[in-house]
Design a protein around this motif. Structure first.
Motif, mmCIF file in Angstrom:
data_model
loop_
_atom_site.group_PDB
_atom_site.id
_atom_site.type_symbol
_atom_site.label_atom_id
_atom_site.label_comp_id
_atom_site.label_asym_id
_atom_site.label_seq_id
_atom_site.Cartn_x
_atom_site.Cartn_y
_atom_site.Cartn_z
ATOM 1 N N TRP A 190 0.814 -1.220 0.000
ATOM 2 C CA TRP A 190 0.000 0.000 0.000
ATOM 3 C C TRP A 190 0.848 1.271 0.000
ATOM 4 C CZ3 TRP A 190 0.240 3.688 3.827
ATOM 5 C CH2 TRP A 190 0.896 3.336 5.015
ATOM 6 N N LEU A 191 2.102 1.179 0.531
ATOM 7 C CA LEU A 191 2.961 2.359 0.579
ATOM 8 C C LEU A 191 4.103 2.268 -0.427
ATOM 9 C CD1 LEU A 191 3.724 5.049 1.863
ATOM 10 C CD2 LEU A 191 4.995 3.776 3.625
ATOM 11 N N PHE A 192 4.770 1.117 -0.508
ATOM 12 C CA PHE A 192 5.964 0.983 -1.351
ATOM 13 C C PHE A 192 5.660 0.490 -2.768
ATOM 14 C CE2 PHE A 192 7.532 0.243 3.056
ATOM 15 C CZ PHE A 192 8.260 1.422 3.157
ATOM 16 N N GLY A 193 4.398 0.205 -3.051
ATOM 17 C CA GLY A 193 4.029 -0.225 -4.401
ATOM 18 C C GLY A 193 4.776 -1.487 -4.812
ATOM 19 N N HIS A 194 5.312 -1.465 -6.058
ATOM 20 C CA HIS A 194 6.069 -2.599 -6.583
ATOM 21 C C HIS A 194 7.582 -2.371 -6.481
ATOM 22 C CE1 HIS A 194 2.252 -3.496 -9.034
ATOM 23 N NE2 HIS A 194 2.425 -4.541 -8.238
ATOM 24 N N LYS A 195 7.973 -1.486 -5.579
ATOM 25 C CA LYS A 195 9.381 -1.102 -5.463
ATOM 26 C C LYS A 195 10.316 -2.304 -5.364
ATOM 27 C CE LYS A 195 12.514 1.336 -2.256
ATOM 28 N NZ LYS A 195 13.289 2.068 -3.249
ATOM 29 N N TYR A 196 9.946 -3.278 -4.553
ATOM 30 C CA TYR A 196 10.868 -4.384 -4.293
ATOM 31 C C TYR A 196 10.865 -5.429 -5.409
ATOM 32 C CZ TYR A 196 11.119 -2.200 0.251
ATOM 33 O OH TYR A 196 11.299 -1.275 1.252
ATOM 34 N N GLU A 197 9.868 -5.388 -6.285
ATOM 35 C CA GLU A 197 9.881 -6.284 -7.450
ATOM 36 C C GLU A 197 10.825 -5.771 -8.532
ATOM 37 O OE1 GLU A 197 7.215 -5.557 -5.814
ATOM 38 O OE2 GLU A 197 6.025 -7.369 -5.477
ATOM 39 N N PHE A 198 11.049 -4.444 -8.539
ATOM 40 C CA PHE A 198 11.865 -3.836 -9.595
ATOM 41 C C PHE A 198 13.205 -3.388 -9.015
ATOM 42 C CE2 PHE A 198 7.659 -3.591 -11.391
ATOM 43 C CZ PHE A 198 7.873 -3.816 -12.737
ATOM 44 N N GLN A 199 14.149 -4.306 -8.981
ATOM 45 C CA GLN A 199 15.486 -3.971 -8.535
ATOM 46 C C GLN A 199 16.193 -3.141 -9.617
ATOM 47 O OE1 GLN A 199 16.415 -4.560 -5.387
ATOM 48 N NE2 GLN A 199 14.320 -5.358 -5.181
ATOM 49 N N ALA A 200 17.092 -2.269 -9.193
ATOM 50 C CA ALA A 200 17.704 -1.288 -10.106
ATOM 51 C C ALA A 200 18.384 -1.941 -11.305
ATOM 52 C CB ALA A 200 18.706 -0.430 -9.342
ATOM 53 N N ASP A 201 19.025 -3.086 -11.099
ATOM 54 C CA ASP A 201 19.769 -3.689 -12.204
ATOM 55 C C ASP A 201 18.974 -4.730 -12.968
ATOM 56 O OD1 ASP A 201 19.671 -5.428 -10.091
ATOM 57 O OD2 ASP A 201 21.721 -6.196 -10.360
ATOM 58 N N PHE A 235 -0.368 -3.526 -17.721
ATOM 59 C CA PHE A 235 -0.484 -3.800 -16.288
ATOM 60 C C PHE A 235 -0.163 -2.519 -15.517
ATOM 61 C CE2 PHE A 235 4.053 -4.744 -17.015
ATOM 62 C CZ PHE A 235 4.652 -4.037 -15.977
ATOM 63 N N PRO A 236 -0.782 -2.322 -14.336
ATOM 64 C CA PRO A 236 -0.465 -1.156 -13.501
ATOM 65 C C PRO A 236 0.845 -1.392 -12.754
ATOM 66 C CG PRO A 236 -2.657 -2.053 -12.998
ATOM 67 C CD PRO A 236 -1.917 -3.083 -13.796
ATOM 68 N N ARG A 237 1.714 -0.420 -12.802
ATOM 69 C CA ARG A 237 2.933 -0.470 -11.994
ATOM 70 C C ARG A 237 2.819 0.593 -10.917
ATOM 71 N NH1 ARG A 237 9.316 0.498 -13.685
ATOM 72 N NH2 ARG A 237 10.062 0.536 -11.543
ATOM 73 N N TRP A 238 2.693 0.138 -9.683
ATOM 74 C CA TRP A 238 2.562 1.053 -8.547
ATOM 75 C C TRP A 238 3.940 1.493 -8.118
ATOM 76 C CZ3 TRP A 238 -2.083 2.804 -6.641
ATOM 77 C CH2 TRP A 238 -3.223 2.173 -7.126
ATOM 78 N N MET A 239 4.170 2.794 -8.154
ATOM 79 C CA MET A 239 5.459 3.345 -7.743
ATOM 80 C C MET A 239 5.512 3.427 -6.216
ATOM 81 S SD MET A 239 6.552 3.685 -10.779
ATOM 82 C CE MET A 239 8.117 4.492 -10.545
ATOM 83 N N TRP A 240 4.471 4.007 -5.626
ATOM 84 C CA TRP A 240 4.287 4.058 -4.171
ATOM 85 C C TRP A 240 2.893 4.595 -3.928
ATOM 86 C CZ3 TRP A 240 7.733 7.354 -6.683
ATOM 87 C CH2 TRP A 240 7.302 8.681 -6.819
ATOM 88 N N GLY A 241 2.337 4.282 -2.768
ATOM 89 C CA GLY A 241 1.064 4.861 -2.348
ATOM 90 C C GLY A 241 0.033 5.010 -3.443
ATOM 91 N N SER A 242 -0.213 6.262 -3.819
ATOM 92 C CA SER A 242 -1.211 6.558 -4.843
ATOM 93 C C SER A 242 -0.568 6.973 -6.164
ATOM 94 C CB SER A 242 -2.149 7.671 -4.350
ATOM 95 O OG SER A 242 -1.418 8.847 -4.052
#
Length: 509
Positions: free
Chosen positions: A58-69, A86-93
């Protein structure tokens, strides 16, 4: 005896009250923000419910699925799993609908939705409100004004200027390979394309590739591209005031100053040249004006047409767009040919039969190298110079499969994902130039290295010409092979770069 407000005891009595009022106001403001966040997120979840994606925090979105490298690799995994988008959630809203289906792209690019300014605005301190960032009637006016700068008759004499710049780069490489056959391409190619754009679009004659004073500009562009990409993905860097206080924000400001110093010098020199009435009349009598002359003459004839701010914005925009995207394209094309020696040799034989020793290349030659053009297009498919572009829906939209979105949703037209979509291109990771053989057919929006619709790249013909000239002359001079110890790792910045450079071995022919 009563205590007056001005007495020390009176002040001590009122301070706790002020703290209470401040606390209540802050709490009220926080509650309003939380309520707004909740309502916005619920609206987005409902609006995007027809488009599934893996669960998001709900806060971090898909941050941890998308590693920088591993960002591009992760996107392609989801492309294979989720049809069309597909929706890619960056964070929150904060969410972007990633779109990579040609039918979807045709619908979106057929409209006039504005750029997604939530993220594109981060480019404004660098390139200003130029053609890339403008929307609506102002964009249309600027586009119409600048279109003559890319007319065929204007582009024809540029071929020799492009060839001259490429030859300077190749001569530098010849000296380098005496010491070591290994070359990192990207910075060399960036200097060459900057040299070309300055000669062609800005009538700026200088030894750009050998002049160390231009290298800070190249480095500044690289820094600004990386910082933009980083800022878009950082929830704490969205507010300008906060960002300016961070080390990244201060670095961004310094890099902008370097970039502006370079473009200001170009404008200043051309303005000085046009101060002479005789030279101004000579330019006005030219049948085809170059990019900067069009801007300056429009301003001189009608002072309200372009302000100094608008003028610099267009120069900054095209200085970046005209050299960095082309540098990305050329570098990746040469890498693709290096890793496919049979195709490289077929291109070389075609060019040798057409140009001989390459001492002269003309506009007419560019349409007479079909196999080389096929290879260039296939490399642009696998390595699109601009990996994605953003839009915000200005009205509701319904796609061919019946799914729909309301006004206000931000979409990312993911060109990289489109070009690697197995439902659009069979065996998409395989380098197969025959996909673009004469007579072959594919969806009108399956191949979009220069975007599409009314906002397609205004300089796409200029870029294709430069790519053909660079590839043809390079293949006449060198045999290319990859460096197995340094395989490039594609990096999705504003343009497609590489985290570890693009390294090739060059063998002089």
């Amino acid at each position: 005896m009563s205590i007056t407000m001005s007495s020390p005891m009176g002040l001590l009595g009122i301070i706790p009250g002020l703290f209470q009022v401040a606390f209540l106001l802050s709490l009220g403001f926080l509650l309003i923000k939380v309520a707004g966040f909740y309502l916005r997120r619920q609206w987005l979840l409902k609006a995007l419910q027809q488009f599934p994606s893996p669960p998001s925090h709900w806060l971090f979105g898909h941050k941890y699925e998308f590693q920088a490298d591993q960002e591009l690799e992760q996107i392609l995994k989801w492309v294979d799993k989720f049809p069309s988008a597909f929706p890619r959630w960056m964070w929150g809203s904060e969410v972007f609908l990633q779109v990579y289906d040609p039918d979807y792209l045709r619908v979106i690019l057929g409209r006039s939705d504005p750029k997604a300014m939530g993220s594109y605005r981060f480019l404004s301190p660098w390139i200003g409100e130029g053609l890339v960032l403008l929307n609506g009637p102002t964009w249309f006016q600027h586009r119409r004004m600048l279109t003559p700068a890319f007319h065929y008759d204007t582009l024809k004499p540029y071929v020799q200027l492009m060839a001259d710049s490429v030859q300077v780069m190749l001569e530098k490489w010849e000296k380098l390979v005496i010491q070591d056959s290994h070359v990192e391409l990207y910075e060399h190619v960036s200097l060459m394309t900057l040299d070309t754009i300055m000669k062609c679009a800005f009538s700026y004659q200088s030894n750009t590739q050998m002049n160390r004073s231009t290298q800070p500009y190249i480095k500044a562009v690289d820094v600004l591209s990386k910082l933009f990409f980083s800022r878009v993905r950082n929830a704490f860097h969205q507010t300008d005031m906060i960002y300016r206080l961070t080390p990244e924000g201060r670095l961004n400001h310094r890099a902008c100053e370097v970039a502006h110093k370079h473009t200001d010098q170009v404008i200043k020199q051309r303005k000085a040249y046009l101060q002479e009435e005789r030279e101004l009349e000579k330019v006005r009598r030219k049948k085809n004006l170059d990019f900067l002359d069009i801007l300056l003459c429009a301003k001189m004839e009608d002072g309200s047409s372009l302000s100094d701010q608008d003028l610099r914005a267009e120069v900054d925009t095209f200085m970046f767009e005209g050299h960095d995207t082309t540098a990305s394209g050329i570098s990746w094309i040469l890498y693709a040919l290096a890793t496919h020696p049979k195709h490289q040799q077929s291109c070389r034989e075609e060019v040798q039969n057409l140009l001989g020793d390459g001492s002269s290349i003309s506009w007419d030659h560019l349409s007479q190298m079909p196999y080389t053009t096929m290879c260039i297009k296939e490399a642009l498919r696998i390595y699109p110079p601009v990996p994605s572009i953003g839009r915000v829906l200005s009205k509701p939209i319904t796609f061919p499969d019946g799914r729909s979105l309301p006004k206000g949703i931000r979409v990312s037209l993911n060109i990289y994902a489109l070009h690697h979509n197995p439902k659009v291109w069979s065996n998409p990771e395989v380098f197969d130039p025959f996909r673009f053989a004469p007579g072959s057919t594919h969806h009108s929006h399956a191949f979009l290295p220069f975007s599409g619709g009314s906002r397609n790249c205004i300089g796409k013909q200029f870029a294709m010409n430069e790519m053909k000239v660079a590839v043809a002359l390079t293949l006449l001079r060198f045999e290319l092979s990859p460096d197995p110890t340094r395989v490039p790792n594609p990096l999705p910045k504003i343009v497609l770069g590489s985290r570890n450079g693009i390294h090739l071995h060059l063998k002089k022919l």
